[in-house]
Design an enzyme around this catalytic site. Structure first.
Site, mmCIF file in Angstrom:
data_model
loop_
_atom_site.group_PDB
_atom_site.id
_atom_site.type_symbol
_atom_site.label_atom_id
_atom_site.label_comp_id
_atom_site.label_asym_id
_atom_site.label_seq_id
_atom_site.Cartn_x
_atom_site.Cartn_y
_atom_site.Cartn_z
ATOM 1 N N GLU A 169 0.806 -1.225 0.000
ATOM 2 C CA GLU A 169 0.000 0.000 0.000
ATOM 3 C C GLU A 169 0.837 1.272 0.000
ATOM 4 O OE1 GLU A 169 -4.171 -1.605 1.953
ATOM 5 O OE2 GLU A 169 -2.919 -0.247 3.132
ATOM 6 N N GLU A 377 -5.442 -8.424 0.346
ATOM 7 C CA GLU A 377 -6.238 -8.079 1.522
ATOM 8 C C GLU A 377 -7.686 -7.850 1.116
ATOM 9 O OE1 GLU A 377 -4.941 -4.855 4.044
ATOM 10 O OE2 GLU A 377 -2.837 -5.409 3.854
#
Length: 481
Positions: A169, A377
């Site tokens: 991320e 995720e």
């Protein structure tokens, strides 16, 4: 829409995930050095109730117990991150053999239980010494230090680890760290944000290039927090806002990962607003050499956007309390603003619940990049309670089931999806949200004040996922026809 009920591929990676700082604890044991998060959480008001990862859920001492639960669940893959400062306490120099041994033991334990290790090289916990020495991601000096760290791990786990995530991320840790000031180093400076992000891109490309130069067996790719952008409606001004949002919030990273180039409208905007950053000819070559083997996608929600005039809304309020409705509109004047989507429900943290958005996102990624996708995720953070020795998290089962169906639909439509790692396996420290926001299949006895036995208790969702894996997703697709 289709009547087909294709079963997931036989080698589909049904997994779950975690991150070192959020689960390990043992923050100063066995030679580990401090990370930027170890220091950042000491600042009053930065995290919910001042919670920290000094103990977390003590995975460092309980990893065998946790892996045994993974085996019971039937996991095919476990994604976890390695703490850089556990390997190199100062970010470089002498290797901390005890720290490295922990991860060797963890990988061996996973393999012994027929669970594929998916290793994330960086999940936000930069060694503090590198931040103090040269500003971390603000300096190109970080690149060789990062490559040195990664090369050690590549060589250590060659032949044992076949899936690697380079950076987790990047869009989140750069924005929160340098735009919003809510993550380390707590800066709010647009100019520095774009420069830091570029250096992070160079780091990512260098890691992938090194992996390929070493002829490592397996695959490597970055993990990106992707929130597909919708237009509020068919008003052309709102449609243009959606295009802007997709460029500035997604393509700014994904185009660089896949093609080694930045979106031209973004570069033009940055130059006109004196936010441009240094890109050398050598940078351009390196970025093109860092093409990943797959895209890791962290999917939680979609965003809906509308026209935002030059005197419109800027940075809004971010919900970290779990009190529904406390977030507010935010945007970039002249580009877009986020608005409420009346067609989707929200979590207590005001995150949109949109399983169809996952299919949409996977289709967009397939059409634009033609790379395999590993969902690294996806999960629901909520309040969980133990009742009569059980946790009946039917809301999480409903959420995950609909997202599994969305993946199945994307597979049926031709998207190459390698696997699905839920967030998370056990409950853990949810960064700014502390321990009140729970994601796991396994309940950890610890309250929001960090009190509890840390005992593990499988939730109802644990047994639901166990059945999904044993049926290779077929049961979900069948009942949702």
């Amino acid at each position: 829409m289709s009547e087909k009920n294709n079963i997931f591929p036989s080698n589909f990676l049904w997994g779950s995930a975690s991150a070192a700082y959020q689960v390990e604890g043992a923050y100063n044991l066995d030679g580990k050095g401090p990370s930027v998060w170890d220091e950042f959480v000491k600042i009053p008001g930065k995290t919910f109730k001042g919670t920290n990862g000094e103990v977390a859920v003590d995975h460092y001492h309980r990893y065998k117990e946790d892996v045994a639960l993974m085996k019971k669940l039937g996991l095919k893959a476990y994604r976890f991150s390695i703490s850089w400062s556990r390997i190199f306490p100062k970010g470089k120099g002498e290797v901390n053999e005890e720290g490295l041994k922990f991860y060797e033991n963890l990988v061996d334990e996973l393999l012994k239980n027929e669970i594929e290790p998916v290793v994330t090289l960086y999940h936000w916990d930069l060694p503090l010494s590198l931040q103090e020495e040269y500003g971390g991601f603000e300096s190109r000096k970080l690149i060789p230090d990062f490559v040195n760290y990664a090369t050690l791990l590549f060589n250590t786990f060659k032949g044992k680890v076949h899936y690697w995530v380079s950076l987790n991320e990047q869009n989140i840790f750069t924005a929160h760290g340098y735009l919003m000031g809510t993550h380390p180093p707590g800066v709010t400076d647009q100019k520095r944000f774009y420069q830091v992000n570029h250096i992070a891109n160079l780091v990512n490309a260098s890691l992938i290039k090194t992996f390929h130069d070493l002829k490592m067996p397996g695959k490597i790719g970055p993990s990106f927090a992707y929130s597909p952008a919708y237009s509020l409606n068919a008003d052309p001004k709102n449609e243009l806002a959606q295009v802007n949002a997709e460029d500035f919030q997604s393509h700014l990273w994904l185009d660089v990962y896949a093609w080694g180039v930045y979106p031209r409208p973004v570069l033009k905007y940055l130059k006109e607003n004196h936010l441009d950053f240094e890109i050398t000819k050598e940078d351009e070559i390196l970025l093109k050499e860092g093409r990943p083997d797959f895209l890791g996608i962290n999917y939680y929600q979609t965003g809906t956007y509308a026209y935002n005039p030059l005197d419109g809304v800027g940075q809004g309020k971010f919900n970290t309390t779990g009190k529904k409705g406390t977030s507010s509109e935010s945007g970039v004047p002249g580009l877009y603003k986020s608005v409420n989507n009346p067609y989707v429900e929200k979590t207590n943290w005001d995150w949109n619940i949109d399983p169809t958005g996952l299919t949409i996102g996977l289709r967009r990624l397939e059409s634009r990049y033609r790379l395999p996708i590993l969902i690294t995720e996806n999960g629901l953070g909520e309040y969980d309670k133990v009742e009569d020795g059980k946790v009946h998290d039917t809301y999480r089962i409903d959420y995950l089931e609909k997202h599994v169906k969305a993946i199945g639909e994307a597979l049926n439509q031709g998207v190459d999806v390698l696997g699905y790692c839920t967030w998370s396996f056990t409950d853990l420290l949810s960064w700014l949200n502390g321990y009140q926001k729970r994601y796991g299949f396994v309940y950890v006895d610890q309250d929001e004040n960090q009190n509890g036995s840390l005992d593990r208790l499988p939730k109802d969702s644990f047994y639901w996922y166990q059945e999904v894996i044993s049926n290779n997703g077929g049961n979900v697709m069948e009942q949702n026809k």
